[in-house]
Scaffold this motif. Structure first.
Motif, short mmCIF file in Angstrom:
data_model
loop_
_atom_site.label_atom_id
_atom_site.label_comp_id
_atom_site.label_asym_id
_atom_site.label_seq_id
_atom_site.Cartn_x
_atom_site.Cartn_y
_atom_site.Cartn_z
N ILE A 159 0.84 -1.20 0.00
CA ILE A 159 0.00 0.00 0.00
C ILE A 159 0.87 1.25 0.00
CG2 ILE A 159 -1.63 1.32 1.38
CD1 ILE A 159 -2.86 -1.40 2.17
N SER A 160 1.97 1.21 0.79
CA SER A 160 2.85 2.37 0.83
C SER A 160 3.44 2.66 -0.53
CB SER A 160 4.00 2.14 1.81
OG SER A 160 3.50 1.76 3.05
N TYR A 161 3.93 1.60 -1.18
CA TYR A 161 4.63 1.83 -2.43
C TYR A 161 3.68 2.07 -3.58
CZ TYR A 161 9.26 1.29 -0.63
OH TYR A 161 10.41 1.52 0.03
N GLU A 162 2.41 1.64 -3.40
CA GLU A 162 1.45 1.90 -4.47
C GLU A 162 1.25 3.40 -4.64
OE1 GLU A 162 -2.60 -0.02 -4.45
OE2 GLU A 162 -1.20 -1.27 -5.55
N VAL A 163 1.28 4.12 -3.52
CA VAL A 163 1.14 5.58 -3.59
C VAL A 163 2.25 6.16 -4.45
CG1 VAL A 163 1.04 7.68 -2.24
CG2 VAL A 163 0.13 5.56 -1.28
N ALA A 164 3.48 5.79 -4.11
CA ALA A 164 4.61 6.34 -4.86
C ALA A 164 4.59 5.85 -6.31
CB ALA A 164 5.92 5.93 -4.18
N LEU A 165 4.14 4.61 -6.51
CA LEU A 165 4.09 4.08 -7.87
C LEU A 165 3.13 4.89 -8.73
CD1 LEU A 165 5.03 1.58 -9.62
CD2 LEU A 165 2.85 0.57 -9.05
N ALA A 166 1.94 5.13 -8.17
CA ALA A 166 0.95 5.89 -8.93
C ALA A 166 1.46 7.30 -9.18
CB ALA A 166 -0.37 5.93 -8.17
N LEU A 167 2.12 7.90 -8.16
CA LEU A 167 2.63 9.27 -8.34
C LEU A 167 3.77 9.32 -9.35
CD1 LEU A 167 2.58 10.61 -4.69
CD2 LEU A 167 1.08 11.25 -6.57
N SER A 168 4.56 8.23 -9.44
CA SER A 168 5.72 8.27 -10.33
C SER A 168 5.29 8.31 -11.79
CB SER A 168 6.62 7.07 -10.06
OG SER A 168 6.00 5.88 -10.49
N VAL A 169 4.14 7.68 -12.13
CA VAL A 169 3.73 7.72 -13.53
C VAL A 169 2.85 8.94 -13.83
CG1 VAL A 169 3.84 5.23 -13.74
CG2 VAL A 169 1.69 6.31 -13.18
N MET A 170 2.60 9.75 -12.79
CA MET A 170 1.73 10.90 -12.99
C MET A 170 2.33 11.89 -13.98
SD MET A 170 -1.17 10.94 -11.81
CE MET A 170 -1.34 10.22 -10.20
N VAL A 172 4.12 11.19 -16.59
CA VAL A 172 3.82 10.69 -17.93
C VAL A 172 2.40 11.03 -18.32
CG1 VAL A 172 3.58 8.59 -19.29
CG2 VAL A 172 5.49 8.83 -17.74
N LEU A 173 1.48 10.87 -17.36
CA LEU A 173 0.07 11.17 -17.63
C LEU A 173 -0.09 12.63 -18.01
CD1 LEU A 173 -2.15 9.37 -15.04
CD2 LEU A 173 -1.76 8.89 -17.44
N MET A 174 0.62 13.51 -17.27
CA MET A 174 0.47 14.94 -17.52
C MET A 174 0.95 15.26 -18.92
SD MET A 174 1.78 16.13 -13.82
CE MET A 174 1.78 17.89 -14.01
N ILE A 175 2.05 14.65 -19.35
CA ILE A 175 2.55 14.90 -20.70
C ILE A 175 1.59 14.33 -21.74
CG2 ILE A 175 4.37 14.34 -22.34
CD1 ILE A 175 6.32 14.43 -20.03
N ALA A 176 1.13 13.09 -21.49
CA ALA A 176 0.31 12.40 -22.48
C ALA A 176 -1.10 12.96 -22.52
CB ALA A 176 0.28 10.91 -22.18
N GLY A 177 -1.65 13.28 -21.35
CA GLY A 177 -3.00 13.80 -21.31
C GLY A 177 -4.06 12.76 -21.58
N THR A 178 -3.68 11.47 -21.47
CA THR A 178 -4.66 10.41 -21.66
C THR A 178 -4.27 9.21 -20.80
OG1 THR A 178 -5.59 8.84 -23.22
CG2 THR A 178 -3.38 9.63 -23.68
N LEU A 181 -3.47 3.42 -22.93
CA LEU A 181 -2.08 3.02 -23.12
C LEU A 181 -1.68 3.03 -24.60
CD1 LEU A 181 -1.79 0.15 -20.50
CD2 LEU A 181 -0.89 2.44 -20.36
N VAL A 182 -2.63 2.69 -25.46
CA VAL A 182 -2.32 2.72 -26.90
C VAL A 182 -1.99 4.15 -27.33
CG1 VAL A 182 -3.16 2.17 -29.19
CG2 VAL A 182 -3.83 0.75 -27.27
N GLU A 183 -2.81 5.10 -26.84
CA GLU A 183 -2.56 6.52 -27.15
C GLU A 183 -1.18 6.94 -26.65
OE1 GLU A 183 -3.70 9.16 -28.87
OE2 GLU A 183 -4.82 7.48 -29.71
N ILE A 184 -0.87 6.53 -25.42
CA ILE A 184 0.41 6.94 -24.83
C ILE A 184 1.56 6.43 -25.68
CG2 ILE A 184 1.91 6.59 -22.82
CD1 ILE A 184 -0.54 6.61 -21.07
N VAL A 185 1.46 5.19 -26.17
CA VAL A 185 2.52 4.66 -27.03
C VAL A 185 2.60 5.45 -28.33
CG1 VAL A 185 3.29 2.66 -28.32
CG2 VAL A 185 2.41 2.37 -26.02
N ARG A 186 1.44 5.73 -28.93
CA ARG A 186 1.44 6.47 -30.20
C ARG A 186 2.15 7.82 -30.05
NH1 ARG A 186 -0.78 3.59 -33.59
NH2 ARG A 186 -2.74 2.47 -33.29
N GLN A 187 1.89 8.50 -28.94
CA GLN A 187 2.50 9.81 -28.75
C GLN A 187 4.01 9.74 -28.63
OE1 GLN A 187 0.61 11.58 -25.40
NE2 GLN A 187 -1.37 11.79 -26.42
N GLN A 188 4.53 8.56 -28.25
CA GLN A 188 5.98 8.45 -28.08
C GLN A 188 6.69 8.08 -29.37
OE1 GLN A 188 7.23 6.39 -24.36
NE2 GLN A 188 5.05 5.99 -24.15
#
Lengths: 335, 151
Positions: A159-170, A172-178, A181-188
């Motif tokens: 549970i502790s690390y899930e918080v940091a895990l979710a925050l670490s990919v945030m 990427v989410l901000m850059i991708a805006g979606t 996962l298919v969209e995220i790959v396309r943008q890269q």
């Protein structure tokens, strides 16, 4: 008619992914033992078949024919269900992972994803945390103090690390805006891999992922030395094998997600035809899996309080700082 | 304010450097040759002074050289040698029964050192296992048969 085609397509994809995944998991156990062996300047299993290639089959047969014990005072229902939850959660993660570019087959456009969900990443985190139930319930239902300790540690750590895990990919989410996962790959595509924009997030993700799948140096729930296998102490036969498979499937899933989010998915240094684009994906995932085995052969297990302190007082602030930094960058660039 | 922060960053760098150093070492080991000796196919060379399973030296008649003096029995620290001596018609002493219980034996080699006629010796064989304890008792015939070729 369209629905029938869709159903057939999905079933075929599910069966294919499941079959390949099981094969990969089986041989990953061998690969891990071999690589750990080479790191320790020995050969690893090499007796069953050429180069020990039949070892996973031998292990499977052995696990299948072992006596299936259920402790007398165990909560029998949960005891049986727990490994199933674990493996189901681990395998379900592959439903949203994009393996490759769309291909044309029988006049239909087929994407190499089982389900291109718009909430793909959310689904990943939801299902991944479902897997914790398997470990926690498995440790608790066996009526064993070591199992209970392992389950407690698993609950706290994951549970502790899930918080940091979710925050670490945030970031990427901000850059991708979606969240798709298919969209995220396309943008890269074309060397716009997120690891170039979010290098720290990638490192944080790897560290949190290690804790999330209970691998050394974060293998607290099953610390052999003090908990004698921890949560799976009372499990034998195929139930134990299920936990084992779940662990490796989860490892592959975590690497596949890292590839999708940070390493550009099926995008490669040069373009392969769409039908072969999954090769890049497999190669990148394989490299990450190798890293996870390599680091297991290198780092010793941390103490429990060190793990918690590292998670809450180090990783969490840094991932938050990463989000703030990404936000500032985006505001200043006017994105 | 600035100093603790700088110290923290310094600590971070040394920590990461240490982790990378560990990873480099294991990677180097990964690419090195394993030192395992694949046992049943390849065997380890034992030292010339290796003390393995016992054997009897023969005399000119082809029988054991042992004269049943009993010195090995006396010196054996684990008392695993059983000797029944008889006198032959020509007046020589001869071991009617000579048994070494190799399960008890500690392979110290005192018997070989004590032997005045160099009859009992320790060979270089170490692959000596059986499913039954009785089969691990070496009698006269087996001791004679244990003698390696060309020694």
């Amino acid at each position: 008619m369209e629905l029938a085609y869709f159903l057939i397509e999905t079933v075929v994809k599910v069966v294919a992914v499941f079959a390949v995944l099981m094969l990969v998991v089986a041989y990953l156990t061998l690969a891990e033992r071999k690589i750990l062996g080479r790191i320790q300047v020995r050969y690893g299993p090499n007796r069953v078949g050429p180069f020990g290639l039949f070892q996973p089959i031998a292990d499977g047969i052995k696990a299948f024919f072992k006596e299936d014990l259920v402790p007398a005072r165990a909560d029998k229902t949960l005891f049986v269900i727990a490994p199933m939850i674990s493996i189901t959660a681990a395998i379900s993660l592959f439903a949203v992972i994009p393996f490759g570019e769309q291909i044309e087959l029988f006049g239909r456009r087929i994407s190499l994803t089982i389900a291109s969900l718009d909430i793909g990443l959310l689904y990943v985190f939801a299902v991944a945390s479902l897997g914790e139930y398997g470990i926690v319930l498995g440790g608790w239902s066996g009526y064993n103090k070591y199992g209970l300790m392992g389950a407690l540690r698993a609950a706290a750590q994951m549970i502790s690390y899930e918080v940091a895990l979710a925050l670490s990919v945030m970031g990427v989410l901000m850059i991708a805006g979606t969240l798709n996962l298919v969209e995220i790959v396309r943008q890269q595509a074309g060397w716009h891999w997120n690891i170039l924009y979010q290098p720290f997030a990638f490192i944080f993700y790897l560290v949190c992922a290690l804790a999330e799948i209970n691998r050394t140096p974060f293998d607290m729930p099953e610390a052999e030395a003090e908990l004698a296998c921890g949560f799976n102490i009372e499990y034998s036969s195929m139930k134990f094998a299920l936990f084992f498979m779940a662990e490796y499937a989860h490892l592959v899933a975590v690497c596949a997600i890292a590839t999708t989010l940070f390493l550009g998915g099926w995008d490669g240094p040069f373009n392969l035809p769409p039908a072969l684009s999954w090769i890049w994906f497999v190669a990148k995932t394989g490299i990450l899996v190798y890293f996870f085995i390599w680091e297991r052969g290198t780092f010793p297990r941390l103490r429990y309080d060190q793990i918690m302190r590292f998670g809450w007082k180090f990783l969490l602030p840094l991932t938050l700082a990463n989000i703030v930094g990404t936000g500032l960058y985006m505001v200043l660039r006017g994105m | 304010m600035a100093m603790p922060l700088l110290r923290g960053i310094g600590l971070l760098f040394t920590t990461v450097f240490a982790l990378l150093k560990g990873l480099r070492l294991t990677l180097a080991m990964f690419f090195s040759r394993p030192i395992t000796i694949q046992y049943p196919e390849r065997k380890r060379e034992v030292s010339p002074r290796w003390r393995g399973v016992h054997y009897f030296e023969r005399n000119e008649r082809g029988d054991t050289r042992c004269v049943a003096c009993g010195l090995c029995v006396a010196i054996c620290p684990s008392q695993c040698i059983r000797l029944v001596a008889v006198e032959l018609d020509n007046g020589e002493r001869y071991p009617e029964i000579y048994e070494i219980n190799s399960v008890r034996c500690i392979y110290c080699g005192m018997c070989a050192e004590a032997c005045p006629v160099n009859a009992i010796k320790l060979g270089r064989n170490y692959e000596f296992v059986d499913y039954r304890r009785e089969n691990l008792v070496l009698d006269k015939e087996r001791l004679l048969a244990n003698r390696p070729e060309g020694v």
